[in-house]
Design a protein around this motif. Structure first.
Motif, PDB file in Angstrom:
ATOM      1  N   LYS A 186       3.132   1.786  -3.089  1.00 54.95           N
ATOM      2  CA  LYS A 186       2.518   2.163  -4.367  1.00 54.95           C
ATOM      3  C   LYS A 186       2.094   3.619  -4.324  1.00 54.95           C
ATOM      4  O   LYS A 186       2.129   4.310  -5.336  1.00 54.95           O
ATOM      5  N   ARG A 233      -7.142   7.848  -2.408  1.00 55.52           N
ATOM      6  CA  ARG A 233      -6.352   8.051  -1.180  1.00 55.52           C
ATOM      7  C   ARG A 233      -6.322   9.515  -0.758  1.00 55.52           C
ATOM      8  O   ARG A 233      -6.549  10.411  -1.567  1.00 55.52           O
ATOM      9  N   GLN A 267       0.791  -1.234   0.000  1.00 63.82           N
ATOM     10  CA  GLN A 267       0.000   0.000   0.000  1.00 63.82           C
ATOM     11  C   GLN A 267       0.827   1.289   0.000  1.00 63.82           C
ATOM     12  O   GLN A 267       0.702   2.121  -0.879  1.00 63.82           O
TER      13      GLN A 267
HETATM   14  N1  ASP Z   1      -3.983  -2.330  -0.146  1.00 62.47           N
HETATM   15  C1  ASP Z   1      -5.396  -2.612  -0.235  1.00 62.47           C
HETATM   16  C2  ASP Z   1      -5.651  -4.054   0.161  1.00 62.47           C
HETATM   17  O1  ASP Z   1      -4.759  -4.864   0.117  1.00 62.47           O
HETATM   18  C3  ASP Z   1      -5.967  -2.418  -1.579  1.00 62.47           C
HETATM   19  C4  ASP Z   1      -5.948  -1.005  -2.017  1.00 62.47           C
HETATM   20  O2  ASP Z   1      -6.470  -0.129  -1.310  1.00 62.47           O
HETATM   21  O3  ASP Z   1      -5.456  -0.772  -3.116  1.00 62.47           O
HETATM   22  O4  ASP Z   1      -6.773  -4.419   0.475  1.00 62.47           O
END
Ligand code: ASP
Length: 589
Positions: free
Chosen positions: A201, A493, A198
């Motif tokens: 990225k 986000r 998370q």
């Molecule tokens: N990281 C989040 C998850 O693994 C997915 C996201 O918000 O892109 O659920």
């Protein structure tokens, strides 16, 4: 040369060719003078023929030495079979053998290596390399491979970059427990394996790589179920300069592309359902919309009529089960037992049968219910009208606290869907569930938690309620749901440092804790962070769904069992004292 062809490719057109195949002996049938061998490899099965008296003696002798799973090289001529097997691709031919060479012997395998095996789950896991020889597993992995290739093709076509992020990181709070790894060079300190990439990225968005993806392993130390593994794969994606709609349409495109290229299915536009409606009409944030049976709330026609149970309930809500007014006492009792199971937890179930004239044995039909004492025919007709129940239908009603009763009715709805075979395999009903709440109340810790994760942005129009009604603030968050399974989820986000700090404060972080844990992200937000958002899809689940199965286990080459163990390599395991010393760790027993 070890082989000229595979065991899955020879057909009638190949008759008279001299060929060499290599593979595993699946079965030997020795009928006195005639011996047949089923030779298997990854591509299929080809039948080999040996005839005593006609075939070379050395071939007959070698054939008689074979056992199941021996690895052999077999040469001969392709001939047409007398009795053909239309069920396999090579079923019209067999090989008249002129030579056999045993490449390796095999112990008798602990279970049969055929489509239907006699091996139990544990045994198959222990000898996974044998289980993987079976065609159903081979097919699953082939499907998985196809899906990963098509996913990459689609995303590449959309200008996404695949970028790897580290596996040894610092814990990111995503709601589950972290797996940790001790650091030898930094005594007393630990890495965490990522629950997802998370924060990385998001940092890639700050870095300007405006379309990122990765087929990536994620690790969560949670209790396991059929559709969960401690390590699993996600199609993880992030985009910059986007709003929610951009992400939904990009990934709707991907879903349609995958269905088309991998399954040959054309998908219609994906419906979008508010979280609030999903809960109200299906009692679940992952509704299976392959069938109807939407909830109808009955408070206005059921409460204040003298039936205490309804009067005390916050919500009275029901479903119409079409054409089931003829359910017997026994069937209804079974359903009552079902909702009373501790996992479901309802106290009881009310039914109303909307009997047709024929069923009622009178001129115009009538209602028969488990609450006839409290509701007369006129009152029950009001229910039926409200629920649009027709004669011949069965109404099932539960009551209680809103949240609980919705969950219970959701289970009952799915059970009816199963019983009536409305949840058809081969039918796919994807949808987006949108507008999730930002926060959810956690009874145990007595505070709000992020429903998705702490980096999800609130809807701008709801930010004012963060202080006054935090539970009602909606997030720019969405889930992709297919056939009642959450396949993926994501959000727009927060990209503003102050809003991120405010959010962390609402989640109970002090300024210092926020800085210690997320300083790297908060700092990055000071250097020109673009608006961004993303999504992650569960790759194992997607593969299982495409393969028409509930369990993800057989879509993973080497999965773990329900206790998180790999029983083939016997892990986790203790480590040597020297290793512990090196890490400055002590095991306290
Ligand atoms: N990281 C989040 C998850 O693994 C997915 C996201 O918000 O892109 O659920």
């Amino acid at each position: 040369m070890l082989r000229s062809h595979t065991c899955g490719e020879l057909k009638i057109e190949d008759v008279n060719k001299e060929v060499t195949l290599s593979g595993w002996v699946q079965k030997v049938r020795d009928k006195g003078g005639l011996i047949w061998i089923d030779l298997r490899d990854r591509y299929g099965i080809t039948q080999l023929l040996i005839e005593e008296g006609r075939s070379d003696n050395s071939v007959v002798e070698a054939a008689r030495k074979l056992g199941r799973e021996f690895v052999i090289k077999a040469s001969g001529k392709v001939i047409e079979r007398e009795s053909k097997n239309p069920n396999i691709l090579t079923g019209s031919i067999e090989i008249d053998l002129t030579g056999i060479e045993i490449l390796n012997a095999s112990l008798t395998p602990p279970f049969t290596i055929e489509d239907n095996t006699d091996g139990g789950e544990e045994l198959r896991m222990k000898y996974r390399y044998l289980d993987l020889r079976r065609q159903p597993l081979r097919k699953n992995l082939e499907l998985r491979n196809r899906l990963s290739i098509e996913t990459r093709k689609y995303l590449d076509g959309q200008k996404f970059f695949e970028i790897e992020t580290p596996y040894l990181i610092k814990s990111t709070p995503e709601g589950a427990r972290d797996f940790v790894v001790p650091s030898r060079m930094n005594e007393g300190q630990f890495y965490a394996l990522p629950q997802s990439p998370q924060t990385f990225k998001q940092l890639l968005m700050v870095a300007g790589y405006d379309r990122y993806y990765q087929l990536v392993k994620c690790f969560r130390d949670e209790d396991l179920r059929a559709d969960r593994q401690p390590e699993f794969t996600q199609i993880d994606c992030e985009m910059a300069f986007v709003e929610q709609d951009d992400i939904l349409s990009t990934f709707e495109g991907m879903v349609k592309y995958l269905f088309k290229t991998v399954k040959g299915i054309d998908c219609a536009e994906l419906p979008r359902m508010d979280y609030a409606d999903a809960m109200k009409y299906y009692g679940s944030d992952k509704p299976d919309i392959r069938f109807g049976m939407k909830f109808v709330e009955l408070n206005d026609v059921a409460k204040n009529k003298g039936f205490q149970i309804f009067d005390d309930a916050e919500l009275v809500v029901g479903i119409v089960v079409e054409g089931c007014a003829d359910y017997t006492r026994k069937q209804l009792d079974k359903l009552t037992d079902f909702v009373r199971k501790p996992q479901i937890g309802a106290k009881g179930m009310i039914y109303v049968k909307c009997l047709s004239a024929e069923q009622a044995g009178n001129g115009d039909g009538s209602f028969k219910s488990s609450v006839d004492k409290f509701f007369d025919q006129q009152a029950l007709k009001e229910w039926a009208d409200k629920m649009r129940a027709k004669s011949g239908d069965l109404i099932l009603v539960l009551s209680g606290e809103t949240e609980k009763v919705r969950k219970q009715l959701s289970e009952l709805r799915l059970e009816m869907g199963n019983q009536l075979e409305l949840r058809k395999s081969g039918v796919f009903a994807p949808l987006w569930v949108v507008d999730f709440p930002l926060l959810e109340w956690d009874e145990d810790s007595g505070r709000y938690h992020a429903m998705h994760h702490p980096f999800t942005s609130p809807k701008p129009e709801d930010i004012d309620m963060l202080d006054t009604k935090p539970g009602e603030v909606r997030a720019n968050a969405y889930d992709l749901v297919i056939n009642g399974v959450e396949i993926g989820g994501g959000s727009i986000r927060i990209h503003d440092r102050d809003l991120q700090k405010l959010m962390l404060k609402h989640l109970g972080f002090t300024d210092k804790e926020a800085q210690d844990q997320f300083g790297f992200l908060l700092n990055a937000f000071e250097y020109g962070a673009p608006p961004h958002g993303g999504i992650a899809l569960g790759f194992d689940r997607l593969a299982a769904l495409f393969g028409g199965q509930d369990s993800i286990r057989d879509f993973i080459a080497f999965p773990k069992n329900n206790s998180g163990r790999d029983i083939m390599i016997d892990s986790p395991s203790v480590i040597a004292d020297e290793q512990l010393d090196e890490l400055k760790l002590k095991v306290v027993k």
